[in-house]
Design a protein around this motif. Structure first.
Motif, mmCIF file in Angstrom:
data_model
loop_
_atom_site.group_PDB
_atom_site.id
_atom_site.type_symbol
_atom_site.label_atom_id
_atom_site.label_comp_id
_atom_site.label_asym_id
_atom_site.label_seq_id
_atom_site.Cartn_x
_atom_site.Cartn_y
_atom_site.Cartn_z
ATOM 1 N N ASP A 1 0.865 -1.178 0.000
ATOM 2 C CA ASP A 1 0.000 0.000 0.000
ATOM 3 C C ASP A 1 0.900 1.226 0.000
ATOM 4 O O ASP A 1 1.753 1.361 0.871
ATOM 5 C CB ASP A 1 -0.905 0.019 1.232
ATOM 6 C CG ASP A 1 -1.950 -1.077 1.211
ATOM 7 O OD1 ASP A 1 -2.472 -1.368 0.121
ATOM 8 O OD2 ASP A 1 -2.240 -1.638 2.279
ATOM 9 N N PHE A 2 0.717 2.107 -0.991
ATOM 10 C CA PHE A 2 1.540 3.311 -1.083
ATOM 11 C C PHE A 2 0.905 4.438 -0.299
ATOM 12 O O PHE A 2 -0.311 4.498 -0.198
ATOM 13 C CB PHE A 2 1.724 3.708 -2.550
ATOM 14 C CG PHE A 2 2.607 2.766 -3.293
ATOM 15 C CD1 PHE A 2 3.982 2.879 -3.201
ATOM 16 C CD2 PHE A 2 2.069 1.750 -4.071
ATOM 17 C CE1 PHE A 2 4.805 1.999 -3.892
ATOM 18 C CE2 PHE A 2 2.883 0.871 -4.754
ATOM 19 C CZ PHE A 2 4.256 0.998 -4.661
ATOM 20 N N PRO A 3 1.695 5.353 0.265
ATOM 21 C CA PRO A 3 3.143 5.440 0.201
ATOM 22 C C PRO A 3 3.807 4.350 1.048
ATOM 23 O O PRO A 3 3.237 3.886 2.047
ATOM 24 C CB PRO A 3 3.463 6.831 0.747
ATOM 25 C CG PRO A 3 2.317 7.164 1.613
ATOM 26 C CD PRO A 3 1.115 6.460 1.037
ATOM 27 N N ALA A 4 5.004 3.971 0.641
ATOM 28 C CA ALA A 4 5.747 2.921 1.336
ATOM 29 C C ALA A 4 7.232 3.252 1.327
ATOM 30 O O ALA A 4 7.737 3.829 0.368
ATOM 31 C CB ALA A 4 5.512 1.575 0.660
ATOM 32 N N GLY A 5 7.903 2.873 2.385
ATOM 33 C CA GLY A 5 9.342 3.090 2.495
ATOM 34 C C GLY A 5 10.113 1.934 1.900
ATOM 35 O O GLY A 5 9.564 0.866 1.588
ATOM 36 N N LYS A 6 11.398 2.137 1.756
ATOM 37 C CA LYS A 6 12.286 1.134 1.177
ATOM 38 C C LYS A 6 12.216 -0.185 1.940
ATOM 39 O O LYS A 6 12.131 -1.253 1.346
ATOM 40 C CB LYS A 6 13.712 1.674 1.174
ATOM 41 C CG LYS A 6 14.768 0.678 0.772
ATOM 42 C CD LYS A 6 16.148 1.290 0.882
ATOM 43 C CE LYS A 6 17.231 0.260 0.701
ATOM 44 N NZ LYS A 6 18.558 0.857 0.732
ATOM 45 N N GLU A 7 12.242 -0.119 3.272
ATOM 46 C CA GLU A 7 12.226 -1.342 4.087
ATOM 47 C C GLU A 7 10.967 -2.159 3.846
ATOM 48 O O GLU A 7 11.010 -3.385 3.759
ATOM 49 C CB GLU A 7 12.355 -1.009 5.580
ATOM 50 C CG GLU A 7 13.669 -0.366 5.953
ATOM 51 C CD GLU A 7 13.727 1.132 5.628
ATOM 52 O OE1 GLU A 7 12.655 1.767 5.477
ATOM 53 O OE2 GLU A 7 14.832 1.654 5.488
ATOM 54 N N THR A 8 9.835 -1.467 3.721
ATOM 55 C CA THR A 8 8.564 -2.151 3.448
ATOM 56 C C THR A 8 8.605 -2.838 2.091
ATOM 57 O O THR A 8 8.142 -3.977 1.945
ATOM 58 C CB THR A 8 7.399 -1.145 3.494
ATOM 59 O OG1 THR A 8 7.371 -0.538 4.791
ATOM 60 C CG2 THR A 8 6.069 -1.819 3.208
ATOM 61 N N LEU A 9 9.156 -2.162 1.104
ATOM 62 C CA LEU A 9 9.237 -2.734 -0.239
ATOM 63 C C LEU A 9 10.116 -3.986 -0.256
ATOM 64 O O LEU A 9 9.739 -5.013 -0.826
ATOM 65 C CB LEU A 9 9.782 -1.706 -1.223
ATOM 66 C CG LEU A 9 8.925 -0.452 -1.423
ATOM 67 C CD1 LEU A 9 9.675 0.596 -2.220
ATOM 68 C CD2 LEU A 9 7.612 -0.810 -2.102
#
Length: 106
Positions: free
Chosen positions: A18-26
């Motif tokens: 679900d956006f927005p998302a940070g690098k770690e989540t991705l």
């Protein structure tokens, strides 16, 4: 370093985000989805910031020059030299320090 993968593979691996998302989540989402090592590596190499859409990720991920992103030769060269997405502050880019800075740190 460029990853040997495609945007299609990356987007498939982060389909549940679900956006927005940070690098770690991705990265975590791709690992949980069973993505290949190349996909995970491509996501690990993007700048640590919030991404509002898949398009933001497409501009930040560094893929092979022959990848599926429709870009001009100049755009591919600029990304290879600088990395990151357009507009990213220079201090956030991964770049070697100038010799003067190294000398001053001694």
């Amino acid at each position: 370093m460029t990853a040997h993968t495609t945007l299609e593979e990356i987007f498939s691996a982060i389909d549940a985000v679900d956006f927005p998302a940070g690098k770690e989540t991705l990265v975590r989402t791709a690992q949980q989805a069973g993505a290949s090592g190349e996909v995970v590596r491509a996501l690990q190499e993007i700048p640590a910031e919030e991404y509002g859409s898949r398009e933001d990720i497409a501009h930040s991920v560094r893929l092979d020059p022959d990848s599926d992103i429709p870009r001009s030769a100049g755009e591919k060269g600029a990304q290879a030299r600088q990395g990151g997405k357009p507009g990213l502050s220079q201090h956030l880019r991964e770049a070697p320090k100038p010799p003067v800075d190294e000398e001053l740190e001694r």
